[in-house]
Write a protein that holds these residues in place. Structure first.
Motif, PDB file in Angstrom:
ATOM      1  N   MET A   1       0.813  -1.192   0.000  1.00  0.00           N
ATOM      2  CA  MET A   1       0.000   0.000   0.000  1.00  0.00           C
ATOM      3  C   MET A   1       0.863   1.265   0.000  1.00  0.00           C
ATOM      4  N   LEU A   2       1.935   1.271   0.805  1.00  0.00           N
ATOM      5  CA  LEU A   2       2.852   2.413   0.898  1.00  0.00           C
ATOM      6  C   LEU A   2       4.296   1.921   0.863  1.00  0.00           C
ATOM      7  N   VAL A   3       5.167   2.745   0.323  1.00  0.00           N
ATOM      8  CA  VAL A   3       6.603   2.467   0.315  1.00  0.00           C
ATOM      9  C   VAL A   3       7.295   3.683   0.923  1.00  0.00           C
ATOM     10  N   LEU A   4       8.268   3.447   1.778  1.00  0.00           N
ATOM     11  CA  LEU A   4       9.012   4.540   2.397  1.00  0.00           C
ATOM     12  C   LEU A   4      10.481   4.414   2.010  1.00  0.00           C
ATOM     13  N   ARG A   5      11.009   5.451   1.412  1.00  0.00           N
ATOM     14  CA  ARG A   5      12.444   5.541   1.116  1.00  0.00           C
ATOM     15  C   ARG A   5      13.010   6.597   2.065  1.00  0.00           C
ATOM     16  N   PHE A   6      14.168   6.353   2.623  1.00  0.00           N
ATOM     17  CA  PHE A   6      14.729   7.301   3.574  1.00  0.00           C
ATOM     18  C   PHE A   6      16.238   7.364   3.444  1.00  0.00           C
ATOM     19  N   LEU A   7      16.768   8.526   3.795  1.00  0.00           N
ATOM     20  CA  LEU A   7      18.197   8.764   3.708  1.00  0.00           C
ATOM     21  C   LEU A   7      18.598   9.699   4.838  1.00  0.00           C
ATOM     22  N   ARG A   8      19.634   9.335   5.564  1.00  0.00           N
ATOM     23  CA  ARG A   8      20.164  10.186   6.631  1.00  0.00           C
ATOM     24  C   ARG A   8      20.975  11.307   5.989  1.00  0.00           C
ATOM     25  N   ILE A  16      10.253  15.878   3.815  1.00  0.00           N
ATOM     26  CA  ILE A  16       9.345  14.788   3.485  1.00  0.00           C
ATOM     27  C   ILE A  16       8.710  15.065   2.132  1.00  0.00           C
ATOM     28  N   GLY A  17       8.780  14.099   1.236  1.00  0.00           N
ATOM     29  CA  GLY A  17       8.138  14.203  -0.064  1.00  0.00           C
ATOM     30  C   GLY A  17       7.140  13.075  -0.235  1.00  0.00           C
ATOM     31  N   MET A  18       6.147  13.301  -1.072  1.00  0.00           N
ATOM     32  CA  MET A  18       5.137  12.281  -1.340  1.00  0.00           C
ATOM     33  C   MET A  18       4.986  12.089  -2.831  1.00  0.00           C
ATOM     34  N   SER A  19       4.832  10.857  -3.226  1.00  0.00           N
ATOM     35  CA  SER A  19       4.604  10.527  -4.624  1.00  0.00           C
ATOM     36  C   SER A  19       3.266   9.814  -4.730  1.00  0.00           C
ATOM     37  N   THR A  20       2.377  10.387  -5.531  1.00  0.00           N
ATOM     38  CA  THR A  20       1.081   9.763  -5.792  1.00  0.00           C
ATOM     39  C   THR A  20       0.957   9.588  -7.302  1.00  0.00           C
ATOM     40  N   ARG A  34      -3.150  12.237  -1.175  1.00  0.00           N
ATOM     41  CA  ARG A  34      -2.121  13.150  -0.652  1.00  0.00           C
ATOM     42  C   ARG A  34      -2.561  13.813   0.646  1.00  0.00           C
ATOM     43  N   ARG A  35      -3.794  14.281   0.692  1.00  0.00           N
ATOM     44  CA  ARG A  35      -4.298  14.923   1.928  1.00  0.00           C
ATOM     45  C   ARG A  35      -4.300  13.941   3.088  1.00  0.00           C
ATOM     46  N   ARG A  36      -4.738  12.729   2.828  1.00  0.00           N
ATOM     47  CA  ARG A  36      -4.781  11.712   3.883  1.00  0.00           C
ATOM     48  C   ARG A  36      -3.372  11.378   4.365  1.00  0.00           C
ATOM     49  N   LEU A  37      -2.438  11.263   3.430  1.00  0.00           N
ATOM     50  CA  LEU A  37      -1.065  10.939   3.808  1.00  0.00           C
ATOM     51  C   LEU A  37      -0.412  12.075   4.589  1.00  0.00           C
ATOM     52  N   ARG A  38      -0.694  13.326   4.195  1.00  0.00           N
ATOM     53  CA  ARG A  38      -0.126  14.461   4.944  1.00  0.00           C
ATOM     54  C   ARG A  38      -0.573  14.424   6.401  1.00  0.00           C
ATOM     55  N   GLU A  39      -1.841  14.115   6.634  1.00  0.00           N
ATOM     56  CA  GLU A  39      -2.333  14.040   8.009  1.00  0.00           C
ATOM     57  C   GLU A  39      -1.651  12.909   8.772  1.00  0.00           C
ATOM     58  N   LEU A  40      -1.470  11.775   8.136  1.00  0.00           N
ATOM     59  CA  LEU A  40      -0.788  10.657   8.792  1.00  0.00           C
ATOM     60  C   LEU A  40       0.671  10.984   9.092  1.00  0.00           C
ATOM     61  N   VAL A  41       1.336  11.693   8.195  1.00  0.00           N
ATOM     62  CA  VAL A  41       2.722  12.101   8.430  1.00  0.00           C
ATOM     63  C   VAL A  41       2.781  13.034   9.636  1.00  0.00           C
ATOM     64  N   ASP A  57      15.806  12.658   4.983  1.00  0.00           N
ATOM     65  CA  ASP A  57      15.037  12.892   3.759  1.00  0.00           C
ATOM     66  C   ASP A  57      14.145  11.667   3.594  1.00  0.00           C
ATOM     67  N   LEU A  58      12.838  11.886   3.577  1.00  0.00           N
ATOM     68  CA  LEU A  58      11.878  10.797   3.481  1.00  0.00           C
ATOM     69  C   LEU A  58      11.059  10.947   2.211  1.00  0.00           C
ATOM     70  N   LEU A  59      10.794   9.853   1.544  1.00  0.00           N
ATOM     71  CA  LEU A  59       9.918   9.834   0.376  1.00  0.00           C
ATOM     72  C   LEU A  59       8.873   8.758   0.611  1.00  0.00           C
ATOM     73  N   LEU A  60       7.616   9.171   0.659  1.00  0.00           N
ATOM     74  CA  LEU A  60       6.501   8.259   0.858  1.00  0.00           C
ATOM     75  C   LEU A  60       5.805   8.061  -0.489  1.00  0.00           C
ATOM     76  N   ILE A  61       5.775   6.828  -0.952  1.00  0.00           N
ATOM     77  CA  ILE A  61       5.208   6.507  -2.258  1.00  0.00           C
ATOM     78  C   ILE A  61       3.926   5.707  -2.046  1.00  0.00           C
ATOM     79  N   ALA A  62       2.824   6.206  -2.598  1.00  0.00           N
ATOM     80  CA  ALA A  62       1.538   5.520  -2.487  1.00  0.00           C
ATOM     81  C   ALA A  62       1.397   4.519  -3.624  1.00  0.00           C
ATOM     82  N   ARG A  63       0.933   3.342  -3.309  1.00  0.00           N
ATOM     83  CA  ARG A  63       0.644   2.315  -4.305  1.00  0.00           C
ATOM     84  C   ARG A  63      -0.866   2.302  -4.567  1.00  0.00           C
ATOM     85  N   PRO A  64      -1.320   1.693  -5.650  1.00  0.00           N
ATOM     86  CA  PRO A  64      -2.748   1.744  -6.005  1.00  0.00           C
ATOM     87  C   PRO A  64      -3.706   1.321  -4.891  1.00  0.00           C
TER      88      PRO A  64
END
Length: 89
Positions: A1-8, A16-20, A34-41, A57-64
């Motif tokens: 459902m979600l993928v998280l990429r992160f880098l120190r 924090i970035g989001m990909s939809t 995107r709105r729902r994910l922002r609230e969860l973040v 640096d965080l990248l949250l990628i939403a899956r279908p």
């Protein structure tokens, strides 16, 4: 459902970035996710701010599947990602 990429990083803040992607549906559907994910973040940052610290640096990628998931399902997916990543302390 979600993928998280992160880098120190050496930065003094956390970015924090989001990909939809278009596979989620039309613009209305992607914006809703995107709105729902922002609230969860925001929730996760409030809970883990003291243990996570700055410099990520965080990248949250939403899956279908995220487009049809309930708020509780997205929250659980996000919580699981943060715990498995080790960035939350």
């Amino acid at each position: 459902m979600l993928v998280l990429r992160f880098l120190r990083t050496d930065r003094a803040d956390t970015r924090i970035g989001m990909s939809t992607p278009r596979t989620l549906g039309g613009a209305v559907q992607r914006n809703r996710v995107r709105r729902r994910l922002r609230e969860l973040v925001r929730e996760q940052l409030r809970e883990r701010e003291a243990t996570m610290g700055a410099g990520w640096d965080l990248l949250l990628i939403a899956r279908p599947d995220a487009a049809n998931a309930s708020h509780a399902e997205l929250r659980e997916a996000m919580r699981s990602l943060v715990e498995r990543s080790g960035i939350g302390g």
